[in-house]
Scaffold this active site. Sequence first.
Site, mmCIF file in Angstrom:
data_model
loop_
_atom_site.group_PDB
_atom_site.id
_atom_site.type_symbol
_atom_site.label_atom_id
_atom_site.label_comp_id
_atom_site.label_asym_id
_atom_site.label_seq_id
_atom_site.Cartn_x
_atom_site.Cartn_y
_atom_site.Cartn_z
ATOM 1 N N SER A 183 0.624 -1.100 0.141
ATOM 2 C CA SER A 183 0.139 -0.066 -0.015
ATOM 3 C C SER A 183 1.129 1.371 -0.111
ATOM 4 C CB SER A 183 -0.972 0.409 1.087
ATOM 5 O OG SER A 183 -1.695 1.635 1.693
ATOM 6 N N TYR A 190 -2.802 -1.080 9.985
ATOM 7 C CA TYR A 190 -2.871 -1.178 8.373
ATOM 8 C C TYR A 190 -1.583 -1.216 7.890
ATOM 9 C CZ TYR A 190 -3.696 -1.338 3.604
ATOM 10 O OH TYR A 190 -4.545 -2.053 2.479
#
Length: 253
Positions: free
Chosen positions: A147, A160
């Site tokens: 990400s 996350y």
Amino acid sequence: MTTTQLLAGRKVLVTGAARGLGLAFATAIAEAGASVALADILHDTLAASVAALRERGLQVHGLPLDMADPASIEACAAAAVAQLGGLDGLVNNAAITNSGGKSSEQIDIAMWDKVMEVNVRGTWLMTNACLPALRASGSGAIVNLASDTPLWGAPKLMAYVASKGAIIGMTRSLAREEGAHNITVNAVAPGLTKVEATEYVPAQRYQTYQDGRALQRLQLPEDVTGAVLFALSGLSRFVTGQVLAVNGGFVMN
């Protein structure tokens, strides 16, 4: 741009493929000529997605997968190899967010552990389960979905972000370990992409991304598929240990 036959004859497992980015990856990979195993914990959604792809004549299989369960991971990898007749590529896409909108001090230990269990441990275990088949391929490719959040330090998403930072580190380490087996290991780091899994994201965060991108528009799944196809294909056989940020220029590295 057509990618027909770019992955002709390749056999690829995509995790978290029932919907969203995972389904977009699996679809593009199958359209490029590969046989694809789609794995997910969302069994009904997965079955519908697989049926729709088969109706188009694409070579796909659906497999159950719980990334929090080591036995499920082993079974999924074994089934993928058996049904595909080997394995040339693995796309480690399955992940959970869970910590969205919470500051670091609002995240409890159970939430932190669950995110790490699925995103980090699960990716590690799935990779290990697939390594024998990928080595046997002679030209294996692993694509880890990272990400861009750890690249810019996205706030209120700590568990996350930390898990995806770990994926980047794992990608580099494994690339060195598996180079002797002619396996490439790369990470694709998308920006905020409009899919079912990001429906929780406030409009303000979408606007922050859109305003900060060099390409100032909403990011869609098809914006990311090309990078994954490249990393799986013969075009990238001397590219390994790399992180490709696909975010319209929000982060440049």
